[in-house]
Design a protein around this motif. Structure first.
Motif, mmCIF file in Angstrom:
data_model
loop_
_atom_site.group_PDB
_atom_site.id
_atom_site.type_symbol
_atom_site.label_atom_id
_atom_site.label_comp_id
_atom_site.label_asym_id
_atom_site.label_seq_id
_atom_site.Cartn_x
_atom_site.Cartn_y
_atom_site.Cartn_z
ATOM 1 N N TRP A 46 -36.360 2.162 38.009
ATOM 2 C CA TRP A 46 -35.358 1.747 37.435
ATOM 3 C C TRP A 46 -35.442 1.808 35.916
ATOM 4 C CZ3 TRP A 46 -34.219 -4.365 36.628
ATOM 5 C CH2 TRP A 46 -33.185 -4.390 35.889
ATOM 6 N N PHE A 74 -23.864 2.182 36.422
ATOM 7 C CA PHE A 74 -24.823 2.449 37.472
ATOM 8 C C PHE A 74 -24.978 3.927 37.977
ATOM 9 C CE2 PHE A 74 -23.044 -1.872 38.177
ATOM 10 C CZ PHE A 74 -24.077 -2.362 38.044
ATOM 11 N N VAL A 101 -27.073 6.083 39.942
ATOM 12 C CA VAL A 101 -28.065 5.910 41.277
ATOM 13 C C VAL A 101 -28.111 7.246 42.129
ATOM 14 C CG1 VAL A 101 -26.544 4.610 42.647
ATOM 15 C CG2 VAL A 101 -28.852 4.506 43.033
ATOM 16 N N ARG A 156 -33.937 6.915 41.979
ATOM 17 C CA ARG A 156 -34.051 5.856 40.849
ATOM 18 C C ARG A 156 -32.730 5.614 40.662
ATOM 19 N NH1 ARG A 156 -36.240 10.621 38.810
ATOM 20 N NH2 ARG A 156 -38.248 9.790 39.128
ATOM 21 N N LEU A 157 -32.741 4.377 39.825
ATOM 22 C CA LEU A 157 -31.499 3.649 39.534
ATOM 23 C C LEU A 157 -31.590 3.689 37.761
ATOM 24 C CD1 LEU A 157 -28.825 1.831 39.628
ATOM 25 C CD2 LEU A 157 -30.366 -0.036 39.632
ATOM 26 N N THR A 214 -29.103 1.826 34.851
ATOM 27 C CA THR A 214 -28.199 0.869 34.274
ATOM 28 C C THR A 214 -27.945 1.323 32.790
ATOM 29 O OG1 THR A 214 -29.700 -0.553 34.157
ATOM 30 C CG2 THR A 214 -28.651 -0.795 36.148
ATOM 31 N N GLY A 260 -34.578 3.726 44.075
ATOM 32 C CA GLY A 260 -33.326 3.196 43.182
ATOM 33 C C GLY A 260 -32.195 2.403 44.178
ATOM 34 N N PRO A 261 -31.859 3.061 45.186
ATOM 35 C CA PRO A 261 -30.960 2.296 46.279
ATOM 36 C C PRO A 261 -31.519 0.890 46.512
ATOM 37 C CG PRO A 261 -31.178 4.462 46.938
ATOM 38 C CD PRO A 261 -32.323 4.264 45.901
ATOM 39 N N LEU A 282 -30.852 -1.408 43.538
ATOM 40 C CA LEU A 282 -29.416 -1.554 43.563
ATOM 41 C C LEU A 282 -28.964 -2.710 44.288
ATOM 42 C CD1 LEU A 282 -26.619 -0.843 42.125
ATOM 43 C CD2 LEU A 282 -26.303 1.001 43.831
ATOM 44 N N LEU A 295 -26.935 8.389 49.168
ATOM 45 C CA LEU A 295 -27.706 7.448 48.504
ATOM 46 C C LEU A 295 -29.066 7.290 49.315
ATOM 47 C CD1 LEU A 295 -25.142 5.053 46.963
ATOM 48 C CD2 LEU A 295 -26.436 6.822 45.675
#
Length: 324
Positions: free
Chosen positions: A29, A95, A97, A101-102, A104, A130-131, A134, A214
């Protein structure tokens, strides 16, 4: 500022990067808080997708806040911070994603982000992708939305008790002004939460549509579906609260109108009560020589007594008719 969260044995470790420092390739993240151009480009290089700038976040149309990039899904939504912030760039979070990974992107400080940061550092059950992060964030956001709506509902209940139970001070105009001002503040709070819920509902629907892209598993898809139902319920609660606010506003304004009518009624009745004495005084004020009681020694006392009797009779008449 860039805050990266990298896998450890117990969870995700929070790493605040110094300006110019390289992003860890193991980052799960990446939280960009008011990022510079260089920080944004570094995150784009790691994600393989373009990240919208602050101006782009502000100018994005509602229907264009959800779109696909070659390497990621990009979504922009308002968080509960919107109840205190007017600037859409401050209240909105983007967001970015993919299956790994994510990222923000934010320019405000939503409490949801802070709560997620603490949670993922202590909870090792959240998968290091990431998911999964999230979905954990969405869980916190939905709870925050419910808390904000409950807060608005509690404020309404307290104000309703004050208006209908305890009663407002009719001798002080400020009490009505304060009540109406508080009603307006609660209404703005609920209105902002409508925007938040609408943007989150669209985002959750979009996530469900691109769940395969995703890499969401069945449990995560079920969680997102449940979040959508929760947001719908919160929005319905807001609709009902909005109707109750309208009723309370009408009732408060009605109380003000009744108070004004009561004051006007008092002046009207007083004018009618003192009308007969005024008539008697006018008659005895005429300059004619041939008038009864004009040269009578008790004429003054007689006229005053006649005026008092007319006042008492008129007052008793209005009391009998229940106009006073």
């Amino acid at each position: 500022m860039i805050i990266a969260y990298c896998p450890t044995v117990n969870g995700l470790e929070r790493v605040e990067l110094a300006p110019g420092a390289a992003l860890p390739t193991t980052s799960v993240w990446i939280d960009l808080f008011a990022p510079t151009h260089e920080e944004q480009k570094a995150a784009e290089k790691l994600m393989g997708a373009e990240i919208p700038t602050r101006d782009e976040i502000t100018s994005i149309e509602t229907s264009e806040r959800l779109y696909l990039e070659p390497g990621a899904v990009v979504m922009t939504a308002q968080l509960p911070i919107a109840t205190q912030m007017i600037d859409p760039a401050v209240s909105s979070v983007t967001f970015v994603v993919n299956a790994k990974r994510l990222v923000t992107v934010r320019y405000g400080e939503p409490r949801s982000i802070t709560l997620l940061s603490k949670k993922i550092q202590m909870d090792g059950s959240i998968a290091h992708i990431g998911p999964a992060v999230l979905v954990a964030l969405l869980d916190i956001i939905v709870d925050r939305c419910a808390d904000e709506m409950e807060s608005a509902s509690s404020q309404y209940d307290a104000l309703a008790v004050e208006v209908f139970g305890v009663g407002l001070n009719t001798r002080k105009t400020d009490s009505y002004q304060v009540a109406i001002k508080r009603l307006g503040q609660i209404g703005l709070h609920v209105s902002k939460m409508h925007d938040v819920c609408s943007s989150l509902a669209r985002m959750l629907l979009y996530i469900g549509t691109h769940a395969k892209r995703l890499g969401l598993n069945d449990d995560q898809i079920a969680d997102c579906t449940m979040f959508g139902w929760d947001i719908h319920s919160i929005k319905e609660h807001g609709d009902a609260l909005d109707n109750k606010l309208t009723f309370l506003l009408d009732a408060t304004v009605g109380l003000v109108t009744l108070e004004q009518n009561q004051i006007s009624k008092i002046f009207t009745v007083l004018g009618l009560v003192f009308l007969p004495p005024t008539l008697i005084a006018s008659i005895y004020g005429m300059n004619f020589d041939n008038m009864p009681e004009l040269r009578w020694q008790q004429g003054f006392e007689f006229s005053i007594g006649l005026m008092l009797v007319s006042v008492v009779v008129t007052f008793l008449f209005f009391r009998w008719k229940r106009l006073l």
